[in-house]
Motif scaffolding. Sequence first.
Motif, PDB file in Angstrom:
ATOM      1  N   LYS A 123       0.836  -1.205   0.000  1.00 27.15           N
ATOM      2  CA  LYS A 123       0.000   0.000   0.000  1.00 27.15           C
ATOM      3  C   LYS A 123       0.868   1.251   0.000  1.00 27.15           C
ATOM      4  O   LYS A 123       0.653   2.176  -0.790  1.00 27.15           O
ATOM      5  N   ALA A 124       1.881   1.281   0.862  1.00 30.07           N
ATOM      6  CA  ALA A 124       2.783   2.439   0.929  1.00 30.07           C
ATOM      7  C   ALA A 124       3.556   2.605  -0.372  1.00 30.07           C
ATOM      8  O   ALA A 124       3.728   3.729  -0.863  1.00 30.07           O
ATOM      9  N   ALA A 125       4.031   1.513  -0.935  1.00 32.01           N
ATOM     10  CA  ALA A 125       4.800   1.582  -2.186  1.00 32.01           C
ATOM     11  C   ALA A 125       3.951   2.168  -3.307  1.00 32.01           C
ATOM     12  O   ALA A 125       4.423   3.020  -4.076  1.00 32.01           O
ATOM     13  N   ILE A 126       2.711   1.747  -3.408  1.00 36.84           N
ATOM     14  CA  ILE A 126       1.816   2.247  -4.460  1.00 36.84           C
ATOM     15  C   ILE A 126       1.482   3.716  -4.217  1.00 36.84           C
ATOM     16  O   ILE A 126       1.506   4.539  -5.131  1.00 36.84           O
ATOM     17  N   GLU A 127       1.189   4.071  -2.962  1.00 35.56           N
ATOM     18  CA  GLU A 127       0.877   5.465  -2.636  1.00 35.56           C
ATOM     19  C   GLU A 127       2.048   6.388  -2.911  1.00 35.56           C
ATOM     20  O   GLU A 127       1.862   7.555  -3.234  1.00 35.56           O
ATOM     21  N   ARG A 128       3.252   5.881  -2.805  1.00 38.93           N
ATOM     22  CA  ARG A 128       4.450   6.690  -3.037  1.00 38.93           C
ATOM     23  C   ARG A 128       4.912   6.635  -4.498  1.00 38.93           C
ATOM     24  O   ARG A 128       5.995   7.070  -4.831  1.00 38.93           O
ATOM     25  N   GLY A 129       4.107   6.080  -5.374  1.00 38.33           N
ATOM     26  CA  GLY A 129       4.402   6.123  -6.805  1.00 38.33           C
ATOM     27  C   GLY A 129       4.942   4.848  -7.417  1.00 38.33           C
ATOM     28  O   GLY A 129       5.308   4.837  -8.590  1.00 38.33           O
ATOM     29  N   GLY A 130       5.005   3.763  -6.657  1.00 40.01           N
ATOM     30  CA  GLY A 130       5.439   2.490  -7.229  1.00 40.01           C
ATOM     31  C   GLY A 130       4.469   2.038  -8.308  1.00 40.01           C
ATOM     32  O   GLY A 130       3.255   2.181  -8.162  1.00 40.01           O
ATOM     33  N   GLN A 131       5.011   1.526  -9.401  1.00 41.60           N
ATOM     34  CA  GLN A 131       4.183   1.097 -10.528  1.00 41.60           C
ATOM     35  C   GLN A 131       3.802  -0.369 -10.388  1.00 41.60           C
ATOM     36  O   GLN A 131       4.675  -1.227 -10.277  1.00 41.60           O
ATOM     37  N   GLN A 132       2.500  -0.649 -10.397  1.00 38.77           N
ATOM     38  CA  GLN A 132       2.032  -2.033 -10.369  1.00 38.77           C
ATOM     39  C   GLN A 132       2.121  -2.591 -11.781  1.00 38.77           C
ATOM     40  O   GLN A 132       1.695  -1.948 -12.732  1.00 38.77           O
ATOM     41  N   MET A 133       2.667  -3.787 -11.902  1.00 42.46           N
ATOM     42  CA  MET A 133       2.814  -4.408 -13.209  1.00 42.46           C
ATOM     43  C   MET A 133       2.451  -5.882 -13.122  1.00 42.46           C
ATOM     44  O   MET A 133       2.482  -6.465 -12.049  1.00 42.46           O
ATOM     45  N   VAL A 134       2.130  -6.441 -14.268  1.00 40.78           N
ATOM     46  CA  VAL A 134       1.906  -7.874 -14.388  1.00 40.78           C
ATOM     47  C   VAL A 134       2.908  -8.387 -15.410  1.00 40.78           C
ATOM     48  O   VAL A 134       2.946  -7.915 -16.543  1.00 40.78           O
ATOM     49  N   LEU A 135       3.745  -9.322 -14.992  1.00 47.05           N
ATOM     50  CA  LEU A 135       4.688  -9.953 -15.912  1.00 47.05           C
ATOM     51  C   LEU A 135       3.962 -11.112 -16.577  1.00 47.05           C
ATOM     52  O   LEU A 135       3.332 -11.922 -15.915  1.00 47.05           O
ATOM     53  N   THR A 136       4.061 -11.187 -17.875  1.00 41.80           N
ATOM     54  CA  THR A 136       3.347 -12.199 -18.627  1.00 41.80           C
ATOM     55  C   THR A 136       4.248 -12.718 -19.741  1.00 41.80           C
ATOM     56  O   THR A 136       5.137 -11.993 -20.193  1.00 41.80           O
ATOM     57  N   PRO A 137       4.056 -13.934 -20.172  1.00 37.87           N
ATOM     58  CA  PRO A 137       4.849 -14.432 -21.304  1.00 37.87           C
ATOM     59  C   PRO A 137       4.650 -13.539 -22.522  1.00 37.87           C
ATOM     60  O   PRO A 137       3.568 -12.983 -22.727  1.00 37.87           O
ATOM     61  N   GLU A 138       5.700 -13.390 -23.311  1.00 39.29           N
ATOM     62  CA  GLU A 138       5.657 -12.478 -24.451  1.00 39.29           C
ATOM     63  C   GLU A 138       4.497 -12.778 -25.394  1.00 39.29           C
ATOM     64  O   GLU A 138       3.850 -11.879 -25.902  1.00 39.29           O
ATOM     65  N   PHE A 139       4.208 -14.042 -25.632  1.00 39.10           N
ATOM     66  CA  PHE A 139       3.173 -14.364 -26.602  1.00 39.10           C
ATOM     67  C   PHE A 139       1.776 -13.982 -26.116  1.00 39.10           C
ATOM     68  O   PHE A 139       0.845 -13.962 -26.896  1.00 39.10           O
ATOM     69  N   GLU A 140       1.627 -13.651 -24.836  1.00 39.52           N
ATOM     70  CA  GLU A 140       0.327 -13.199 -24.352  1.00 39.52           C
ATOM     71  C   GLU A 140       0.175 -11.689 -24.439  1.00 39.52           C
ATOM     72  O   GLU A 140      -0.902 -11.167 -24.248  1.00 39.52           O
ATOM     73  N   ALA A 141       1.261 -10.984 -24.714  1.00 39.10           N
ATOM     74  CA  ALA A 141       1.211  -9.526 -24.777  1.00 39.10           C
ATOM     75  C   ALA A 141       0.703  -9.092 -26.146  1.00 39.10           C
ATOM     76  O   ALA A 141       1.151  -9.575 -27.174  1.00 39.10           O
ATOM     77  N   ILE A 142      -0.223  -8.174 -26.128  1.00 42.82           N
ATOM     78  CA  ILE A 142      -0.780  -7.624 -27.358  1.00 42.82           C
ATOM     79  C   ILE A 142      -0.607  -6.118 -27.285  1.00 42.82           C
ATOM     80  O   ILE A 142      -0.875  -5.512 -26.254  1.00 42.82           O
ATOM     81  N   TYR A 143      -0.140  -5.527 -28.340  1.00 40.61           N
ATOM     82  CA  TYR A 143      -0.009  -4.083 -28.335  1.00 40.61           C
ATOM     83  C   TYR A 143      -0.643  -3.499 -29.589  1.00 40.61           C
ATOM     84  O   TYR A 143      -0.842  -4.176 -30.583  1.00 40.61           O
TER      85      TYR A 143
END
Length: 131
Positions: A46-66
Motif C-alpha cells: 500500500k505504501a509503495a503504491i501510494e508513493r508512486g510504485g508502478q504495479q505491473m503484471v509480468l506475462t509471457p511475451e506471446f500473451e502480450a498484445i499491443y
Amino acid sequence: MERKRIIVITPEERKYLQKMIGCSGVTVWEAVKYRKSNDIHKRIRKAAIERGGQQMVLTPEFEAIYITNREDADKGMHRYMVQSFENGATLEGCFDTGLVVIRDKRGEVRGEWQSPRLTEIAAIQEVAMSL
C-alpha cells in the motif's frame, strides 16, 4: 511462465520503506514481488503504491498484445493489433480493414482472415503457435 504481479520501486524507495515500516530488505522484496501476504506485506505494498510504485503484471511475451500505428506498404497510416509468439510468429490485425494476418519468423505471410469473429481468434492463435 504464469503471470506474476509486482510493484516496481527504486532502491532508494526500498530503503525508505524499510525504515518507514521497520523491516528488512527481504521483507520489502517479498511484499513488492507478492511472495507473501500478511499484514506487514500488505502495508508495504500500500505504501509503495501510494508513493508512486508502478504495479505491473509480468506475462509471457506471446500473451502480450499491443496496438501500434505504422505506415503500411500502401502508404496509409493504419492501426494494428500485434501479438508476438515464442516461435517468432506474429499475428497482426488491422483495425481499419479487418484483415488478420499470421507471419512466420521470416516475415512470410502464412495465413489471412478477413474480419474473423472473436470466437475464431483462439484458433488463429493456435495456427500461429504451431508454425
